[in-house]
Design a protein around this motif. Structure first.
Motif, PDB file in Angstrom:
ATOM      1  N   SER A 180       7.670  -1.195   5.914  1.00 38.47           N
ATOM      2  CA  SER A 180       8.089  -0.521   7.145  1.00 38.47           C
ATOM      3  C   SER A 180       8.252  -1.529   8.263  1.00 38.47           C
ATOM      4  O   SER A 180       7.498  -2.495   8.359  1.00 38.47           O
ATOM      5  CB  SER A 180       7.066   0.539   7.552  1.00 38.47           C
ATOM      6  OG  SER A 180       7.016   1.571   6.615  1.00 38.47           O
ATOM      7  N   ARG A 211      -7.284   4.947   6.059  1.00 38.76           N
ATOM      8  CA  ARG A 211      -5.953   4.344   5.980  1.00 38.76           C
ATOM      9  C   ARG A 211      -5.854   3.497   4.715  1.00 38.76           C
ATOM     10  O   ARG A 211      -6.802   2.803   4.346  1.00 38.76           O
ATOM     11  CB  ARG A 211      -5.697   3.471   7.207  1.00 38.76           C
ATOM     12  CG  ARG A 211      -4.283   2.905   7.259  1.00 38.76           C
ATOM     13  CD  ARG A 211      -4.032   2.191   8.564  1.00 38.76           C
ATOM     14  NE  ARG A 211      -2.661   1.738   8.678  1.00 38.76           N
ATOM     15  CZ  ARG A 211      -2.150   1.192   9.769  1.00 38.76           C
ATOM     16  NH1 ARG A 211      -2.899   1.038  10.849  1.00 38.76           N
ATOM     17  NH2 ARG A 211      -0.888   0.806   9.793  1.00 38.76           N
ATOM     18  N   TYR A 212      -4.689   3.554   4.091  1.00 40.34           N
ATOM     19  CA  TYR A 212      -4.430   2.811   2.862  1.00 40.34           C
ATOM     20  C   TYR A 212      -3.008   2.258   2.978  1.00 40.34           C
ATOM     21  O   TYR A 212      -2.045   3.011   2.992  1.00 40.34           O
ATOM     22  CB  TYR A 212      -4.550   3.761   1.675  1.00 40.34           C
ATOM     23  CG  TYR A 212      -4.558   3.161   0.293  1.00 40.34           C
ATOM     24  CD1 TYR A 212      -4.011   1.929  -0.008  1.00 40.34           C
ATOM     25  CD2 TYR A 212      -5.118   3.886  -0.754  1.00 40.34           C
ATOM     26  CE1 TYR A 212      -4.031   1.419  -1.297  1.00 40.34           C
ATOM     27  CE2 TYR A 212      -5.138   3.389  -2.045  1.00 40.34           C
ATOM     28  CZ  TYR A 212      -4.590   2.158  -2.314  1.00 40.34           C
ATOM     29  OH  TYR A 212      -4.604   1.664  -3.598  1.00 40.34           O
ATOM     30  N   THR A 213      -2.879   0.945   3.095  1.00 36.70           N
ATOM     31  CA  THR A 213      -1.574   0.313   3.241  1.00 36.70           C
ATOM     32  C   THR A 213      -1.179  -0.335   1.916  1.00 36.70           C
ATOM     33  O   THR A 213      -1.966  -1.074   1.323  1.00 36.70           O
ATOM     34  CB  THR A 213      -1.599  -0.739   4.368  1.00 36.70           C
ATOM     35  OG1 THR A 213      -2.033  -0.113   5.583  1.00 36.70           O
ATOM     36  CG2 THR A 213      -0.225  -1.358   4.571  1.00 36.70           C
ATOM     37  N   ASP A 259       4.995   0.092  12.796  1.00 38.09           N
ATOM     38  CA  ASP A 259       3.644   0.430  12.348  1.00 38.09           C
ATOM     39  C   ASP A 259       3.398   1.925  12.546  1.00 38.09           C
ATOM     40  O   ASP A 259       2.684   2.346  13.460  1.00 38.09           O
ATOM     41  CB  ASP A 259       2.615  -0.410  13.103  1.00 38.09           C
ATOM     42  CG  ASP A 259       1.198  -0.195  12.621  1.00 38.09           C
ATOM     43  OD1 ASP A 259       0.989   0.607  11.679  1.00 38.09           O
ATOM     44  OD2 ASP A 259       0.290  -0.816  13.196  1.00 38.09           O
ATOM     45  N   ALA A 273      -1.319   6.869   4.628  1.00 41.50           N
ATOM     46  CA  ALA A 273      -0.831   5.827   3.724  1.00 41.50           C
ATOM     47  C   ALA A 273       0.484   5.294   4.275  1.00 41.50           C
ATOM     48  O   ALA A 273       1.406   6.057   4.567  1.00 41.50           O
ATOM     49  CB  ALA A 273      -0.638   6.387   2.316  1.00 41.50           C
ATOM     50  N   ASP A 274       0.545   3.982   4.433  1.00 44.49           N
ATOM     51  CA  ASP A 274       1.761   3.372   4.964  1.00 44.49           C
ATOM     52  C   ASP A 274       2.108   2.123   4.163  1.00 44.49           C
ATOM     53  O   ASP A 274       1.408   1.786   3.210  1.00 44.49           O
ATOM     54  CB  ASP A 274       1.609   3.067   6.453  1.00 44.49           C
ATOM     55  CG  ASP A 274       0.483   2.100   6.773  1.00 44.49           C
ATOM     56  OD1 ASP A 274      -0.390   1.870   5.913  1.00 44.49           O
ATOM     57  OD2 ASP A 274       0.467   1.570   7.897  1.00 44.49           O
ATOM     58  N   THR A 275       3.206   1.472   4.535  1.00 43.61           N
ATOM     59  CA  THR A 275       3.693   0.335   3.750  1.00 43.61           C
ATOM     60  C   THR A 275       3.909  -0.910   4.605  1.00 43.61           C
ATOM     61  O   THR A 275       4.165  -0.814   5.807  1.00 43.61           O
ATOM     62  CB  THR A 275       5.035   0.668   3.062  1.00 43.61           C
ATOM     63  OG1 THR A 275       6.071   0.730   4.047  1.00 43.61           O
ATOM     64  CG2 THR A 275       4.970   1.973   2.285  1.00 43.61           C
ATOM     65  N   THR A 276       3.842  -2.043   3.937  1.00 40.08           N
ATOM     66  CA  THR A 276       4.158  -3.306   4.614  1.00 40.08           C
ATOM     67  C   THR A 276       5.662  -3.481   4.774  1.00 40.08           C
ATOM     68  O   THR A 276       6.107  -4.278   5.589  1.00 40.08           O
ATOM     69  CB  THR A 276       3.578  -4.506   3.842  1.00 40.08           C
ATOM     70  OG1 THR A 276       4.152  -4.559   2.535  1.00 40.08           O
ATOM     71  CG2 THR A 276       2.060  -4.422   3.743  1.00 40.08           C
ATOM     72  N   THR A 334       2.114  10.251   4.427  1.00 41.97           N
ATOM     73  CA  THR A 334       2.623   8.979   3.915  1.00 41.97           C
ATOM     74  C   THR A 334       3.792   8.552   4.789  1.00 41.97           C
ATOM     75  O   THR A 334       4.615   9.380   5.190  1.00 41.97           O
ATOM     76  CB  THR A 334       3.065   9.081   2.441  1.00 41.97           C
ATOM     77  OG1 THR A 334       4.129  10.027   2.323  1.00 41.97           O
ATOM     78  CG2 THR A 334       1.900   9.491   1.552  1.00 41.97           C
ATOM     79  N   GLY A 340       1.742   3.889  10.673  1.00 42.23           N
ATOM     80  CA  GLY A 340       0.365   4.261  10.369  1.00 42.23           C
ATOM     81  C   GLY A 340      -0.484   4.345  11.631  1.00 42.23           C
ATOM     82  O   GLY A 340      -1.244   5.299  11.821  1.00 42.23           O
ATOM     83  N   SER A 341      -0.354   3.359  12.497  1.00 37.26           N
ATOM     84  CA  SER A 341      -1.115   3.374  13.751  1.00 37.26           C
ATOM     85  C   SER A 341      -0.694   4.531  14.648  1.00 37.26           C
ATOM     86  O   SER A 341      -1.530   5.136  15.332  1.00 37.26           O
ATOM     87  CB  SER A 341      -0.942   2.046  14.496  1.00 37.26           C
ATOM     88  OG  SER A 341      -1.597   1.012  13.804  1.00 37.26           O
TER      89      SER A 341
END
Length: 155
Positions: free
Chosen positions: A13, A36-38, A16, A8-11, A62, A18-19
């Protein structure tokens, strides 16, 4: 048994992460399934983590970014309490990885912290999911750090 990991990551940030986490998990556990859940920001991470666990993830990482203001720090505190609550309610590891904008004085240093922290914690998650509760025991007391050089043990 197929292991399933949640990322789980955020916009919000600025890197990137998450990648980076996904690449690391794939390297450490080539048989893994990764979901993956952004979400927009850190306060959205607890529900993202919970939904990933409900979708069968054996562990979640996260990845958030915290701004410099006191409001940002309070938002992180709220998100952290939410993530701890998710762990307690689900008995599932949720590895909380955050970068705080005020922990470095240059964007390049922040980027390096984010890359190091995301990859090292992704490895920690894989160890916990694949090997269980004693997987990190050999590293206890070693002064290992994520985002910076290891501090080392005090002999």
């Amino acid at each position: 048994m197929m292991r399933k990991y949640g990322v789980a990551d955020t916009t919000f940030s600025r890197v990137d992460m998450g990648s980076i986490a996904i690449k690391t998990i794939n390297k450490e556990d080539s048989d893994a399934e990764i979901l993956r859940y952004t979400v927009p920001g850190i306060k959205d991470l607890p529900v993202a983590a919970k939904k990933l666990i409900e979708e069968g993830c054996n562990g979640v990482i996260t990845l958030g970014w915290v701004g410099k203001t006191m409001l940002d720090k309070y938002s992180y505190l709220a998100a952290s309490i939410g993530l701890i609550t998710v762990q307690i309610l689900t008995s599932t590891h949720v590895i909380d990885v955050t970068v705080h904008e005020d922990e470095a004085d240059s964007e390049e240093k922040l980027k390096q912290i984010a890359i190091d922290r995301a990859s090292k914690h992704a490895k920690n998650l894989v160890l916990l999911v694949k090997e269980g509760k004693n997987a990190l025991t050999p590293y206890a007391g070693k002064g290992l750090r994520q985002g910076y050089n290891n501090a080392g043990p005090i002999d």
